[in-house]
Design an enzyme around this catalytic site. Sequence first.
Site, short mmCIF file in Angstrom:
data_model
loop_
_atom_site.label_atom_id
_atom_site.label_comp_id
_atom_site.label_asym_id
_atom_site.label_seq_id
_atom_site.Cartn_x
_atom_site.Cartn_y
_atom_site.Cartn_z
N ASP A 65 0.75 16.70 19.57
CA ASP A 65 1.06 17.84 20.41
C ASP A 65 1.23 19.09 19.54
OD1 ASP A 65 0.76 16.44 22.76
OD2 ASP A 65 2.87 15.93 22.95
N LYS A 79 -4.07 10.42 5.54
CA LYS A 79 -3.70 9.72 6.77
C LYS A 79 -2.64 10.57 7.47
CE LYS A 79 -4.26 6.49 3.23
NZ LYS A 79 -5.68 6.37 3.24
N HIS A 123 -9.10 10.73 1.90
CA HIS A 123 -8.11 9.67 1.71
C HIS A 123 -6.86 9.90 2.54
CE1 HIS A 123 -5.33 6.97 -0.62
NE2 HIS A 123 -6.42 6.23 -0.64
N LYS A 153 3.38 4.44 -1.02
CA LYS A 153 3.46 5.45 -2.07
C LYS A 153 4.75 6.24 -1.88
CE LYS A 153 -1.19 4.76 -1.54
NZ LYS A 153 -1.92 4.21 -0.41
N HIS A 205 0.82 -1.21 0.00
CA HIS A 205 0.00 0.00 0.00
C HIS A 205 0.86 1.27 0.00
CE1 HIS A 205 -3.34 2.59 1.86
NE2 HIS A 205 -3.86 2.11 0.75
N ASP A 226 16.50 11.46 -8.31
CA ASP A 226 17.94 11.74 -8.33
C ASP A 226 18.63 11.57 -6.98
OD1 ASP A 226 18.14 12.24 -11.00
OD2 ASP A 226 18.19 14.42 -10.85
#
Length: 501
Positions: A402, A397, A395, A157, A155, A162
Amino acid sequence: MTATKDTDYDPGRDSSALDPAEDSALALALRPEIDSRDKSQSGFHLVHDGLSAFVARAVLVEEATVSLDLKYYIYSDDTSGRILTGLLLQAADRGVRVRLLVDDLGTRITNPWVLALDSHPKIQLRVFNPVEGRSGLRRGFEQLLNFGRINHRMHNKLLVCDGNVAITGGRNIADGYFSKAETEFLDVDVLAIGAVVQDASDIFDEYWNSEVAIPVTELAFADDNTCTLKELRERVEKYLKGERESEFSRALEKSDLAENLKEGEVAFHWGRATLFSDPPRKVIDRASVPVSEYPGYKLEKIIQQCKQQVRITNAYLIPGVPGVDLFSTLQGMDVQVDILTNGLATNDVAAVHGAYSRYRKPLLQAGVQLYELRPVAEQKQRLHWFKGSSRASLHAKTFVLDDDRAFVGSINLDSRSIIQNTEIGMLIENPEINRALNELFETWIAPDAAWQLSLDDRDHIHWTAQDDDGNSLEETKEPETHWWQRLQARLLSRLPIETQI
């Protein structure tokens, strides 16, 4: 492990990240700021609107001179996917080594564009934990027979340019993540430079060289000769030329991010970063991976240490009893927990909403401030670029921890993310990034963008919000839904499938 840096691609050999570019335009633009900082620190720039998220990826591909490493759960054959494919091909044609790793369940590798791409001597394509059958019927049988293996997906991404710049977060490569679809996924990425980029390259190498990352040439395809590299170049040139006049391309041209990146004028905030990632072997031998190595476990330990507040934006929230206990304990220690997730009207997986709905009352009873995104969220931002409206779906996350730390990644608060899949995420120690995510949270929970949930004296849930004119709205059932959606979610909530969603 046999590392290779030659120009000829041998799909059966392992490879490692190339040395970072030193004299590219992008490297020279970033060098003054990087050289002025402590070598242990990293620079961060948040990207939350979809158009800028695509611009960031496109510019990195266009500016690359040495290497591009990409791994994605979903890489779609739509406008954004085809533009990026075209840019990758152009990068390879000018000598950039490209490694692309995609998950087999999220990305169906039957697109002749992608297959032709792999025939390029500077492009390498691997598939993570593949299903052997490529046709619909055979693939279905394979999924049934090997469910225990294929139920675990990559899952992650990540894009590394470079060896100098990395971008990670929640977005896949598909139009919905880049403000170009009827359903727009609200998400957050972090653009990073400095020390953490080497960590990103190391993680990519670990996945690329794992036994479950299979060269695409080793997989069976029914139509593997439908597009030659020459034909692909012609298609790319024609497609990109046609896209230059599209609404999407015109919006891209109006974005300031592209020029700012090229000129080294993007505002980076500096601090320490820790990149969390599941070991790839988790998908085939979970028993060999200590739970302490799971990113979700590490994140839980960090949340437990918070003293003031935890503000969570999460697409799929199924906290289970342990999660409810964690948030209840924090509330008991005067640590305010606020959570934004999808409502039934914005959730794209009814089974997930059904499971989540069981935990709303316990969370509210514990004192958690709970919000659900409305379908109309982010419309003003989208209409700045595009005509027409879209339906919003959360979508992202992200975690505001704090007042000095933040977390951005791919981890949902459900069993699938924590236990079944492999995930990635970045812990950022920087108060400016913390404040920026906190401000975004406030924007997304505003009364015209989200419903706030509360309990009446009979423990019934009420939803409150405001319309565009500031008038109060109140509902006593799932807002902005049809009766059959509510019935479906209620029935699914009774199924014992929580560990699989």
